[in-house]
Motif scaffolding. Sequence first.
Motif, PDB file in Angstrom:
ATOM      1  N   THR A  81       0.145   9.611  -5.039  1.00 19.00           N
ATOM      2  CA  THR A  81      -0.674  10.354  -4.206  1.00 19.00           C
ATOM      3  C   THR A  81       1.160  11.226  -2.850  1.00 19.00           C
ATOM      4  OG1 THR A  81       0.090   9.318  -1.967  1.00 19.00           O
ATOM      5  CG2 THR A  81      -2.027   8.968  -3.236  1.00 19.00           C
ATOM      6  N   SER A 125       2.988   1.819  -3.525  1.00 22.59           N
ATOM      7  CA  SER A 125       1.421   2.375  -4.544  1.00 22.59           C
ATOM      8  C   SER A 125       0.977   3.563  -4.529  1.00 22.59           C
ATOM      9  CB  SER A 125       0.414   1.217  -4.434  1.00 22.59           C
ATOM     10  OG  SER A 125      -0.042  -0.001  -4.508  1.00 22.59           O
ATOM     11  N   LYS A 126       0.947   4.220  -2.872  1.00 18.20           N
ATOM     12  CA  LYS A 126       0.590   5.379  -2.756  1.00 18.20           C
ATOM     13  C   LYS A 126       1.540   6.534  -3.117  1.00 18.20           C
ATOM     14  CE  LYS A 126      -2.645   6.847   0.432  1.00 18.20           C
ATOM     15  NZ  LYS A 126      -3.518   6.719   0.482  1.00 18.20           N
ATOM     16  N   ARG A 140       0.427  -1.627   0.180  1.00 18.07           N
ATOM     17  CA  ARG A 140       0.081  -0.387  -0.155  1.00 18.07           C
ATOM     18  C   ARG A 140       1.220   1.600  -0.244  1.00 18.07           C
ATOM     19  NH1 ARG A 140      -4.897   2.288   2.523  1.00 18.07           N
ATOM     20  NH2 ARG A 140      -6.005  -0.021   1.835  1.00 18.07           N
TER      21      ARG A 140
END
Length: 221
Positions: free
Chosen positions: A141, A136-137, A133
Amino acid sequence: MVPRIPVSVDLVVLTVRCQALSALVWRRDRPPSEGRWALSGGFIQLDEDLPAAAARILAERAGLPGAPVHLEQLQTYGYPDRDPRQRVLSVAYLGLAPDLPASTEAHMSWEPVSSLHDMAFDHRRIMVDGVERARSKLEYTPLGAAFCPPEFTVAELRRVYEIVWDRPLDPRNFHRKVTRAEGFLVPTGRTTTRDGGRPAKLYRRGPATLLHPPMLRSLKD
């Protein structure tokens, strides 16, 4: 009578420490899974919601009261055999922060993610999900800045990406991408020589919530 299933909250707290992506864990001293690394966690209380439980466990169990940790819900784990003692539903939270100090709890330890293979219960699976996670972030972001101090250089931010993604990045292309991403970085007007060499510009995290264009791992530098 319908059996009640207890609900716990488990924390995957990650930071960049000693040039490695590290997780906050503790070694269990009793069965089950005695001697194995475990995530910090605890059962939710009757009078609190999930975010409050995660914040309480971060302070009390993980030993990071008042730490500037970004917490977000990761995933729910509820398969029947995840805890041999009883059926337990776990709501995992991902926590990200800059290089944090040692926990106030003596049993807690920062360990490189790459060394955490033998973990209690299903905590290895939860940690791997948390790491993915985080990776990926960083693509979509500005969360990479959550691993940095309030003011940082592009080189310091690049090292975060390299450590979290576990791959080298071209310095010039990285600089071009992050400085062109709308609202990602805001110049402070100050410089620093803490990296050695010529003075480097200091930035802070901008107002963007999504990166445009994104920093895709699949693209070549």
